[in-house]
Enzyme design. Structure first.
Site, mmCIF file in Angstrom:
data_model
loop_
_atom_site.group_PDB
_atom_site.id
_atom_site.type_symbol
_atom_site.label_atom_id
_atom_site.label_comp_id
_atom_site.label_asym_id
_atom_site.label_seq_id
_atom_site.Cartn_x
_atom_site.Cartn_y
_atom_site.Cartn_z
ATOM 1 N N SER A 42 0.487 -1.222 -0.051
ATOM 2 C CA SER A 42 -0.578 0.152 0.086
ATOM 3 C C SER A 42 0.687 0.909 -0.085
ATOM 4 O O SER A 42 0.496 2.696 -0.645
ATOM 5 C CB SER A 42 -0.812 -0.049 1.074
ATOM 6 O OG SER A 42 -0.710 0.214 2.466
ATOM 7 N N ASN A 43 2.195 1.555 0.541
ATOM 8 C CA ASN A 43 2.731 2.311 0.634
ATOM 9 C C ASN A 43 3.697 2.285 -0.600
ATOM 10 O O ASN A 43 3.304 3.604 -1.053
ATOM 11 C CB ASN A 43 3.793 1.924 1.779
ATOM 12 C CG ASN A 43 3.771 2.716 2.927
ATOM 13 O OD1 ASN A 43 3.242 4.338 3.687
ATOM 14 N ND2 ASN A 43 2.761 1.814 4.275
ATOM 15 N N ASN A 80 13.104 4.074 5.242
ATOM 16 C CA ASN A 80 12.830 3.458 5.544
ATOM 17 C C ASN A 80 11.307 4.278 5.979
ATOM 18 O O ASN A 80 11.394 4.728 6.881
ATOM 19 C CB ASN A 80 13.805 2.460 6.001
ATOM 20 C CG ASN A 80 12.632 1.376 6.242
ATOM 21 O OD1 ASN A 80 11.227 1.166 5.959
ATOM 22 N ND2 ASN A 80 12.646 0.674 7.801
ATOM 23 N N HIS A 136 8.261 3.442 8.924
ATOM 24 C CA HIS A 136 8.829 1.688 10.485
ATOM 25 C C HIS A 136 7.271 2.338 10.931
ATOM 26 O O HIS A 136 7.432 3.461 11.452
ATOM 27 C CB HIS A 136 9.950 2.179 11.022
ATOM 28 C CG HIS A 136 9.581 0.641 12.232
ATOM 29 N ND1 HIS A 136 10.297 -0.227 12.009
ATOM 30 C CD2 HIS A 136 9.334 0.846 13.406
ATOM 31 C CE1 HIS A 136 9.690 -1.132 12.639
ATOM 32 N NE2 HIS A 136 10.028 -0.254 13.996
HETATM 33 C C1 GAR Z 1 4.276 -0.480 6.335
HETATM 34 O O1 GAR Z 1 3.243 -0.446 7.689
HETATM 35 C C2 GAR Z 1 5.505 -0.547 7.333
HETATM 36 O O2 GAR Z 1 5.374 0.651 8.345
HETATM 37 C C3 GAR Z 1 5.711 -1.818 7.929
HETATM 38 O O3 GAR Z 1 5.252 -2.597 6.919
HETATM 39 C C4 GAR Z 1 4.285 -2.130 6.709
HETATM 40 C C5 GAR Z 1 3.736 -2.219 4.805
HETATM 41 O O4 GAR Z 1 3.135 -1.919 4.761
HETATM 42 N N1 GAR Z 1 7.238 -1.525 7.884
HETATM 43 C C6 GAR Z 1 8.030 -1.850 9.055
HETATM 44 O O5 GAR Z 1 7.448 -2.826 9.610
HETATM 45 C C7 GAR Z 1 9.231 -1.834 8.199
HETATM 46 N N2 GAR Z 1 10.410 -2.208 10.002
HETATM 47 P P1 GAR Z 1 2.041 -2.166 3.129
HETATM 48 O O6 GAR Z 1 3.233 -3.023 2.192
HETATM 49 O O7 GAR Z 1 1.226 -1.607 2.531
HETATM 50 O O8 GAR Z 1 3.415 -0.732 2.072
#
Ligand code: GAR
Length: 190
Positions: free
Chosen positions: A15-16, A109, A111
């Site tokens: 989603s990001n 990154n 987090h």
């Molecule tokens: C996000 O919430 C990001 O902050 C986290 O993974 C998710 C990915 O969501 N990242 C971590 O935990 C890194 N240590 P997405 O695949 O929907 O973008």
């Protein structure tokens, strides 16, 4: 100013990834996502990348003898695509020396905690277990430490409930705003 070239690395939902692509397409961020990299072939991010028309590299780390070997493979693709900035977006792997040296100061990154609290895996679960009342998200530079690079942007999310799904929806919604903002802060510096 010409558009900067971004690669997004993701391991899962993506989603990001999609939020960054949208911000670029809409001109909120003066950049272009030219590559999507995943270490989990078939992850949902691959569907999002296909829909967005973003070229994709899918690889299996276990097909390589070392992190240096697969990062060297990635580096050649990044160079071929003239990538200037790497954005990790749910990429659940520690970046190694090969990429850190080639892209020093140019890897970000996101987090899901207010770093330096709750580093590492399952930050949201860690924070819930601790009973925190203010959650949050952080965008930071990546260095050789775990979730320890210099912070670029943070947002606090007050939440007193216990419903993980609700909380994660709030966290994701905030991430999709703060990541493009953080990229905008960094673009003039690279
Ligand atoms: C996000 O919430 C990001 O902050 C986290 O993974 C998710 C990915 O969501 N990242 C971590 O935990 C890194 N240590 P997405 O695949 O929907 O973008």
């Amino acid at each position: 100013m010409s558009k900067k070239r971004i690669a997004v690395f993701a391991s899962g939902n993506g989603s990001n990834f999609e939020a960054i692509v949208k911000a670029c397409v809409e001109g909120v961020v003066n950049a272009e996502v030219v590559l999507c990299v995943t270490d989990r072939p078939g992850a949902y991010v691959t569907e999002r990348a296909a829909r967005a028309g973003v070229p994709m590299i899918e690889f299996r780390p276990k097909d390589y003898s070392s992190k240096a070997e697969f990062e060297s493979m990635l580096l050649s693709h990044l160079r071929e695509k003239k990538v200037e900035l790497i954005c990790l977006a749910g990429y659940m792997r520690i970046i190694g020396e090969v990429l850190l040296e080639a892209y020093a100061g140019r890897i970000l990154n996101i987090h899901p905690s207010l770093l330096p609290a709750f580093k590492g895996a399952d930050a949201v679960g860690q924070a819930l277990a601790y009973g925190v009342k203010v959650f949050g998200v952080t965008v930071h530079y990546v260095d050789s430490s775990l979730d320890g690079g210099k912070i670029i942007a943070q947002a606090a999310i007050p939440y007193e409930g216990t419903d993980r799904d609700d909380l994660e929806a709030m966290i994701h919604a905030r991430e999709h705003i703060i990541y493009p903002e953080a990229i905008n802060k960094v673009l003039p510096l690279i």
